[in-house]
Scaffold this motif. Sequence first.
Motif, short mmCIF file in Angstrom:
data_model
loop_
_atom_site.label_atom_id
_atom_site.label_comp_id
_atom_site.label_asym_id
_atom_site.label_seq_id
_atom_site.Cartn_x
_atom_site.Cartn_y
_atom_site.Cartn_z
N HIS A 104 0.73 -1.36 0.02
CA HIS A 104 -0.09 0.00 0.02
C HIS A 104 0.82 1.20 0.23
CE1 HIS A 104 -3.01 -3.11 1.33
NE2 HIS A 104 -3.82 -2.16 1.00
N ALA A 105 0.45 2.14 -0.80
CA ALA A 105 1.37 3.48 -0.95
C ALA A 105 0.32 4.78 -0.71
CB ALA A 105 2.06 3.40 -2.33
N ALA A 106 1.02 5.87 -0.29
CA ALA A 106 0.25 6.98 -0.19
C ALA A 106 0.95 8.07 -0.82
CB ALA A 106 -0.11 7.41 1.21
N VAL A 107 0.39 9.17 -1.58
CA VAL A 107 0.98 10.18 -2.33
C VAL A 107 0.49 11.55 -1.67
CG1 VAL A 107 1.38 11.24 -4.61
CG2 VAL A 107 1.22 8.74 -4.35
N ILE A 108 1.62 12.42 -1.02
CA ILE A 108 1.07 13.50 -0.35
C ILE A 108 1.60 14.85 -1.24
CG2 ILE A 108 1.10 15.05 1.65
CD1 ILE A 108 1.92 12.33 3.17
N GLY A 109 0.64 15.53 -1.42
CA GLY A 109 0.99 16.93 -2.26
C GLY A 109 1.37 16.75 -3.65
N HIS A 110 0.86 15.84 -4.44
CA HIS A 110 1.25 15.73 -5.96
C HIS A 110 -0.20 15.74 -6.75
CE1 HIS A 110 5.55 15.19 -6.27
NE2 HIS A 110 5.53 14.53 -5.05
N PRO A 111 -0.73 16.85 -6.66
CA PRO A 111 -2.24 16.94 -7.34
C PRO A 111 -2.01 16.65 -8.94
CG PRO A 111 -1.20 19.15 -6.90
CD PRO A 111 -0.35 18.32 -6.18
N LYS A 112 -1.01 16.74 -9.64
CA LYS A 112 -0.91 16.48 -10.79
C LYS A 112 -0.28 15.19 -11.20
CE LYS A 112 -1.20 21.45 -12.12
NZ LYS A 112 -0.83 22.63 -13.00
N LEU A 113 -0.04 14.38 -10.50
CA LEU A 113 0.67 13.24 -10.75
C LEU A 113 -0.01 12.26 -11.86
CD1 LEU A 113 3.02 11.67 -9.76
CD2 LEU A 113 1.70 10.14 -8.14
N GLY A 114 0.76 11.84 -12.82
CA GLY A 114 0.15 10.98 -13.72
C GLY A 114 -0.37 9.58 -13.49
#
Length: 261
Positions: A104-114
């Motif tokens: 499981h992974a979380a992405v913080i602060g990347h609103p335009k991630l592809g």
Amino acid sequence: MTEPAQLSAPPPPASSESPLSGLTRQQRLEYLRRRIAAVPARGETAARDAAGAGDVVERVLPVPGPLAALLPRGGLTRGSVVSVSGATSLLLGLLAAVTEAGGHAAVIGHPKLGVLAATEMGAQLRRLAFVPDPGPDPVEVAAVLLDGMDLVVLGLGGISVPPSRARAVVARARSRQSTLVVTGGHWGGAEVRLEARVRGYDGVGRGVDGGRGRLCSVRLSVRAQGRAFQPRTARLDVRSSCGRVEWVPEAVELIPEAVAR
């Protein structure tokens, strides 16, 4: 050099607000803790995976195949902090490798991630959590998410994290056996630093179209350096094939210490 739009998905519609919007700091943390409590225990998903995905309870998180040769243990060590910079394909590849293996992974602060590009690399969206707007303290949000995630990607937005704060978060990552990936700012003391640079493209500008066409692959140079190993560089292609984006190695080389400096 920036990467072309064909390798990244468009940002979410402007009308879809983050569930953290408008909440106080305490409300944000409580919301994240509730979400973490709902995440299956590490390794449960992998154990149920009929396809026999990789074992995410090991001490090392997987990376795209050609990148394994750059790292002493063939992956990202749990409980460590890794700094990632340059072409976003590298970040997407890490997310894809971990979630495809059952993590499981979380992405913080990347609103335009592809996100589309990540799924084409094999990422499992049901194992990904996104916090595009973490508020004024993204480091605190990351510290909470380390409790339940195998991999946490933290976009710093250009800020520099004080050493005392960084040490506290590193201690939390080690105790939870989670890996923290930091981007877009300064984090002193990262055990490993990965940098990806675009060397060129294939599939654009051929034939009579003269500069137009469908992008087939991106040629990358990925450099790894760390406290415990000599700097290494891998040249590889991120290539589209049969609806899937694959990582194809060209070469891996050690960089002499004098040159690396």
